[in-house]
Design a protein around this motif. Structure first.
Motif, PDB file in Angstrom:
ATOM      1  N   PRO A   1      34.567  34.993  33.327  1.00 26.06           N
ATOM      2  CA  PRO A   1      33.782  36.208  33.595  1.00 26.06           C
ATOM      3  C   PRO A   1      32.473  36.197  32.821  1.00 26.06           C
ATOM      4  O   PRO A   1      32.416  35.680  31.705  1.00 26.06           O
ATOM      5  N   THR A   2      31.429  36.770  33.403  1.00 27.20           N
ATOM      6  CA  THR A   2      30.149  36.878  32.699  1.00 27.20           C
ATOM      7  C   THR A   2      30.252  38.019  31.674  1.00 27.20           C
ATOM      8  O   THR A   2      31.134  38.889  31.797  1.00 27.20           O
TER       9      THR A   2
ATOM     10  N   LEU B   1      34.805  39.077  42.364  1.00 31.56           N
ATOM     11  CA  LEU B   1      36.158  38.804  41.862  1.00 31.56           C
ATOM     12  C   LEU B   1      36.669  37.459  42.361  1.00 31.56           C
ATOM     13  O   LEU B   1      36.245  36.969  43.410  1.00 31.56           O
ATOM     14  N   ALA B   2      37.585  36.884  41.584  1.00 33.43           N
ATOM     15  CA  ALA B   2      38.225  35.627  41.987  1.00 33.43           C
ATOM     16  C   ALA B   2      39.662  35.662  41.468  1.00 33.43           C
ATOM     17  O   ALA B   2      40.041  36.568  40.721  1.00 33.43           O
TER      18      ALA B   2
ATOM     19  N   GLN C   1      30.641  44.316  29.024  1.00 32.34           N
ATOM     20  CA  GLN C   1      29.565  45.276  28.716  1.00 32.34           C
ATOM     21  C   GLN C   1      29.722  46.564  29.534  1.00 32.34           C
ATOM     22  O   GLN C   1      29.615  47.666  29.004  1.00 32.34           O
ATOM     23  N   LEU C   2      30.006  46.414  30.826  1.00 30.39           N
ATOM     24  CA  LEU C   2      30.127  47.627  31.653  1.00 30.39           C
ATOM     25  C   LEU C   2      31.402  48.409  31.304  1.00 30.39           C
ATOM     26  O   LEU C   2      31.403  49.640  31.291  1.00 30.39           O
ATOM     27  N   MET C   3      32.463  47.692  30.977  1.00 33.89           N
ATOM     28  CA  MET C   3      33.712  48.380  30.592  1.00 33.89           C
ATOM     29  C   MET C   3      33.447  49.239  29.341  1.00 33.89           C
ATOM     30  O   MET C   3      33.892  50.384  29.262  1.00 33.89           O
TER      31      MET C   3
ATOM     32  N   ILE D   1      34.732  38.806  37.835  1.00 35.68           N
ATOM     33  CA  ILE D   1      34.014  37.737  37.153  1.00 35.68           C
ATOM     34  C   ILE D   1      32.529  38.083  36.988  1.00 35.68           C
ATOM     35  O   ILE D   1      31.823  37.465  36.222  1.00 35.68           O
ATOM     36  N   ASP D   2      32.084  39.101  37.719  1.00 37.60           N
ATOM     37  CA  ASP D   2      30.689  39.544  37.517  1.00 37.60           C
ATOM     38  C   ASP D   2      30.506  40.946  38.095  1.00 37.60           C
ATOM     39  O   ASP D   2      31.275  41.376  38.963  1.00 37.60           O
TER      40      ASP D   2
END
Ligand code: JHZ
Ligand code: SAH
Length: 415
Positions: free
Chosen positions: A270-271, A262-263, A276-278, A246-247
Motif C-alpha cells: 500500500p502507498t 484495491l488488490a 495518512q487518510l485513515m 493499496i492506494d
C-alpha cells in the motif's frame, strides 16, 4: 407508502451490527423519480434517515427502496450530461492504461454501472476486451451505441460466476458512482474478488463521506446512495473478502469523491496515502457515530437558512428557478419542503426529465432553453458539483444581473 423504518433495516448491511441513527431527512420520494401529473397520486415515498455502524464504519441509509424501483428502462440520469465528467473519465481511462494494469497477454476490463458508456467506451475505442454491466436498459442501450459490449443486469456474486465462465478473469474491475448504490455490497465485493486475476486490481470512485461532512452537502444522501464510503469502511468491507486498499486518490468530481484502489491482500504494497487518510478520518470523527453531531447541526441550519432566504425573495417579488434537476435536488426540496410557490421551475438539459415534475414537491422541469428565454433573478445551483462548467457557460446570465443561490458549504447568494 411506508411510514416507519422496518426493524431489519436498523442493522448494518456489512457487519450485521446495530446502527446508530445519525440524521433524519424526513419522508422522501425517489431521487430520480421525475414524473407526470397523472402519476402524482401513486408516487412512492419512504422515510429517509441515515445510520452509522461502529464496527464496519459504514455510513448508510436505514431504509432504501428496492433497486428495481430506481434502476430500470426509464432511468433518468445519463452520465454524459456533463462535459467535465466526459473529460474526467477520459483521464481516468488514460490513468488505468498508464498504470500498466492491463499490460497482460489478453487484457480484460470490466465496468460496473457503466451507464451510457462514459468511461468504458474509452477502452472499447482502443479495441481492448471489455464488458460493461448496466441494469438500466435505456442507458445501457446508449453504451451499446458507443460500441460497448454491455450486459443489462444487476451485478452480484452470481453474475460474477457467469462472467468468469464466459470471459475468464479480469485484470481490472472499474466502477464509478455505483458501488455506493448497492445494498448487497458484501456480495458484490465477493463477486469482484472472485472475478479478478491474482494480480488484478479494483479501481472505483464514489462521493466521499469526508467531503460531505466538510461541506455539509447533505444532498449526497438520497435513495440511490445507500452508502457514503470512507477509507475506514472500504478497508473493513474488502478485508472481509481478502482484499485491501493499496492506494487512495481524492477527486474533485461530484462535490468531492475518493478513488479507491484495491488488490488481493499482500500482492502490492500500500502507498502511504492509505495510512495518512485513515489518520485524517479519525481526526475528522468519521470513525464514530458521535463524529456526525456537528454535521447534523449544520444540515438543520442549512434548511432554516435556505427556506428563510427563499421566503424573503418571494416577499420581494423576485423570480427564482432551480438550475439542473439533479438527484441531489430531490433531497433538498423535500427536506426543506420547497415547492413551486418558492421555485417557479427547474431547467435541465436531459430530455427524459423535461416536461415532467420534480419528485415529491412537483416543481415543473423545463428544457434549458426556457431558462435562456425566461431568466430568473436568482437560480439555485442544484448541480453545484458542476459549478465550474456551469459558470463558464452562464456568463451572459450573470452579466445581466442574474444571481446564484448555493447551499454549499452554507446558504449564500453569489452575484
Ligand atoms: P449531476 C446522479 O446524481 C445520480 P445527480 C447518481 N446516483 C450519482 O451518483 C451521480 O449522478 C453520479 C443536468 N445538467 O451530475 C443534467 C444541466 O441541466 O450533479 C442532469 O439532469 N446543465 C448516479 O443527478 C443533471 O444536471 C448542466 O450544465 O445529482 C446531472 O446532475 C449540467 C452540467 C448538468 O448528478
Ligand atoms: N458510472 C457512471 C454511472 C453512475 S449512475 C457515472 O459515474 O456517471 C449509477 C449506475 O449504476 C446506474 O446507471 C445504475 O443503473 C447502475 N447500477 C445500479 N445498481 C447496479 C448493480 N447492482 N450492478 C450494476 N450496475 C448498477
Amino acid at each position: 407508502m411506508m411510514t416507519s423504518i422496518q426493524k431489519e433495516s436498523l442493522v448494518c448491511r456489512v457487519s450485521g451490527k446495530k446502527l446508530q441513527q445519525t440524521l433524519n431527512l424526513g419522508i422522501q420520494p425517489l431521487g430520480n423519480g421525475f414524473l407526470s401529473q397523472r402519476d402524482f397520486k401513486k408516487e412512492y415515498f419512504y422515510p429517509m434517515a441515515t445510520g452509522f455502524c461502529s464496527e464496519s464504519k459504514m455510513f448508510q441509509l436505514l431504509e432504501q427502496p428496492a433497486p428495481e424501483k430506481m434502476f430500470h428502462d426509464q432511468y433518468a440520469f445519463y452520465s454524459s450530461s456533463s462535459r467535465h465528467m466526459q473529460n474526467h473519465f477520459e483521464k481516468f481511462a488514460d490513468a488505468v492504461l498508464e498504470s500498466r494494469c492491463l499490460a497482460t497477454a489478453d487484457p480484460f476490463v470490466v465496468e460496473l454501472g457503466c451507464n451510457d458508456g462514459i468511461l468504458i467506451k474509452n477502452f472499447a475505442a482502443r479495441g481492448i476486451r471489455h464488458l460493461g454491466i448496466e441494469p438500466s436498459q435505456n442507458v445501457a442501450a446508449e453504451a451499446q451505441k458507443h460500441g460497448v459490449r454491455t450486459i443489462s443486469e444487476f451485478f452480484g456474486a452470481a453474475l460474477a460466476e457467469k462472467i468468469l465462465k464466459t470471459d475468464g478473469p479480469a485484470d481490472v474491475f472499474l466502477a464509478a458512482n455505483v458501488m455506493c448504490h448497492i445494498p448487497d455490497i458484501l456480495g458484490v465485493a465477493q463477486g469482484i474478488n472472485n472475478l479478478l486475476k491474482p494480480r488484478g486490481v479494483l479501481i472505483f470512485e464514489d462521493p466521499y463521506l469526508g467531503a460531505m461532512v466538510e461541506k455539509a452537502s447533505y444532498d449526497q444522501i438520497y435513495d440511490e446512495h445507500v452508502f457514503l464510503f470512507s477509507a475506514h469502511s472500504i478497508q473493513y468491507l474488502f478485508g472481509k473478502v481478502g482484499m485491501e486498499l493499496i492506494d487512495l486518490l481524492p477527486q474533485n468530481t461530484h462535490g468531492g469523491s475518493m478513488r479507491y484502489v484495491l488488490a488481493k491482500k499482500g500482492i502490492f504494497p500500500p502507498t502511504p496515502a492509505v495510512d495518512q487518510l485513515m489518520a485524517k478520518e479519525k481526526l475528522q470523527g468519521l470513525d464514530r457515530a458521535e463524529g456526525f453531531a456537528e454535521f447534523r447541526r449544520r444540515v438543520e441550519k442549512s434548511k432554516g437558512d435556505l427556506v428563510a432566504l427563499l421566503q424573503e425573495l418571494k416577499k420581494q417579488g423576485k423570480k427564482v428557478c432551480g438550475y439542473a434537476a439533479t438527484s441531489k435536488s430531490t433531497t433538498i426540496l423535500n427536506y426543506c419542503k420547497i415547492g413551486p410557490d418558492l421555485v417557479e421551475y427547474i431547467c435541465d438539459t436531459t430530455p427524459i426529465k423535461q416536461g415532467k415534475y420534480s419528485p415529491g414537491m412537483h416543481i415543473p422541469i423545463q428544457p434549458y432553453e426556457h431558462f435562456q428565454k425566461n431568466p430568473p433573478d436568482y437560480a439555485i445551483l442544484f448541480a453545484w458539483n458542476h459549478s465550474e462548467e456551469i459558470m463558464a457557460k452562464e456568463k451572459e446570465y450573470m452579466a445581466r444581473g442574474g444571481r446564484w443561490i448555493t447551499h454549499v458549504p452554507e446558504v449564500r447568494v453569489i452575484a
